[in-house]
Design a protein around this motif. Structure first.
Motif, PDB file in Angstrom:
ATOM      1  N   HIS A 101      -5.454  -4.500   0.233  1.00 58.46           N
ATOM      2  CA  HIS A 101      -5.359  -3.077  -0.110  1.00 58.46           C
ATOM      3  C   HIS A 101      -6.697  -2.387   0.152  1.00 58.46           C
ATOM      4  CE1 HIS A 101      -1.858  -4.601  -2.329  1.00 58.46           C
ATOM      5  NE2 HIS A 101      -1.413  -3.357  -2.358  1.00 58.46           N
ATOM      6  N   HIS A 145      -0.331  -8.692   3.378  1.00 53.24           N
ATOM      7  CA  HIS A 145       0.441  -8.380   2.172  1.00 53.24           C
ATOM      8  C   HIS A 145       1.565  -9.401   1.968  1.00 53.24           C
ATOM      9  CE1 HIS A 145      -1.686  -4.782   1.253  1.00 53.24           C
ATOM     10  NE2 HIS A 145      -1.237  -4.076   2.282  1.00 53.24           N
ATOM     11  N   GLN A 168       0.819  -1.211   0.000  1.00 53.35           N
ATOM     12  CA  GLN A 168       0.000   0.000   0.000  1.00 53.35           C
ATOM     13  C   GLN A 168       0.857   1.268   0.000  1.00 53.35           C
ATOM     14  OE1 GLN A 168      -3.192   0.313  -0.380  1.00 53.35           O
ATOM     15  NE2 GLN A 168      -3.550   2.441   0.204  1.00 53.35           N
ATOM     16  N   TYR A 211      -2.346  -6.322  -6.810  1.00 52.15           N
ATOM     17  CA  TYR A 211      -2.846  -5.899  -5.500  1.00 52.15           C
ATOM     18  C   TYR A 211      -3.849  -6.932  -5.016  1.00 52.15           C
ATOM     19  CZ  TYR A 211      -7.096  -4.393  -7.960  1.00 52.15           C
ATOM     20  OH  TYR A 211      -8.243  -4.365  -8.709  1.00 52.15           O
TER      21      TYR A 211
END
Length: 322
Positions: A37, A268, A10, A33
């Motif tokens: 996100h 992530h 991010q 992504y």
């Protein structure tokens, strides 16, 4: 040869917005992504500006594949036929259909990390009960049995919380109990860092039969119906363990207002495991990702984007070096 997938943290979107970097659509790789996100974008004041960045660089959403029982299969797929705006709206619609409070266990996570206070922790059982009742209120059958079950487990839940509070949450004492009285885990460097941490901890596990994989969350004893624990969940769990141990941990893991950011970082790293590389400005995230990927033989390359004094940005291939 398949096109490399590069997962962008991010903060990389933030750098693009600030004009520090200039990402663009490319034929030789795909920017990627995930819904993680969206969890962060949803908390922002102006979600559209972040979505616009993803849209302009041609970023594609990567999502975990679930089976018919909504369990993670261990595989992921690209959603190439929808824009970031469309994917985000679908995300908002989906979470709007079910009023689920994802912060309900934040007080517990913050407490075991050495932060927080007793108040929210003592409210945990009531909040949990209310959440379950709310989720089941519209089911097409009588919920008296569910209500009775919740009432039955509440005393045990409260007892667990009382024990947590009674034992305190001095993080230094917790780490000392794992064999790290001098903060050695925070100084681990070089290769095989997870194995090095296990060498420090394992003497305290003698006789327990717990393996390194089990301790770090990759092979939990209770697999919650899974035959094999999904790698993604293992990575998320490993990050939580590392927060407690102090390996590349940040103070925000002990703050109730910041714990959602800690979870996003773990998510992530988990999603990055499905890609060729993960790009981030967060040095701790990159170092932690490298340690986890190395331990699990994951081929993803964590790449640090460093901001220099003149505000130029450059990727650092050996960013994980200490």
């Amino acid at each position: 040869m398949s096109t490399p997938l590069v997962y962008i943290d991010q903060n990389i979107i933030g750098l693009q917005l600030q004009g520090h970097i200039n990402l663009s659509k490319r034929d030789d790789l795909k920017w990627v992504y995930s819904k993680e996100h969206f969890a962060e974008i949803k908390r922002a004041d102006d979600p559209e500006k972040y979505l616009d960045v993803l849209n302009k660089i041609g970023a594609i959403m990567l999502e975990l594949i679930l089976d018919e029982n909504w369990k993670i299969t261990g595989e992921a797929r690209l959603i190439e036929d929808l824009t970031p705006f469309e994917n985000y709206q679908n995300y908002i619609d989906a979470i709007g259909d079910v009023e689920f409070d994802e912060t309900i266990f934040d007080p517990f996570q913050v407490w075991v990390n050495g932060g927080g206070d007793e108040g929210p922790l003592k409210e945990l059982s009531d909040n949990f009960a209310n959440q379950v009742l709310q989720l089941t209120s519209n089911l097409p059958y009588h919920t008296t049995e569910m209500t009775n079950k919740i009432r039955a487990i509440k005393p045990e839940f409260d007892s667990m919380v009382d024990d947590l509070i009674s034992n305190g949450n001095d993080i230094k004492k917790t780490r000392a109990a794992f064999g790290d009285e001098k903060g050695s885990i925070g100084c681990v460097s070089g290769e095989h860092q997870v194995a090095q941490i296990w060498d420090i901890i394992s003497p305290t596990m003698a006789g327990s039969g717990i393996s390194c994989d089990q301790f770090f969350g990759f092979d939990p004893i209770d697999k919650q119906g899974y035959e094999l624990w999904p790698l993604y969940l293992g990575i998320v769990g490993c990050n939580a363990v590392m927060d407690i141990l102090g390996f590349q941990a940040e103070k925000k893991c002990r703050k109730i207002s910041k714990i959602h950011n800690v979870r996003s970082d773990a998510g992530h790293i988990g999603m990055g495991a499905y890609c060729s590389a993960i790009l981030s400005e967060d040095k701790r995230l990159v170092k932690r990702a490298k340690a986890i990927y190395e331990y699990k033989n994951i081929g993803t390359s964590p790449i640090l984007i460093e901001k220099k004094a003149n505000k130029s940005i450059q990727p650092t291939a050996n960013a994980s070096a200490d």
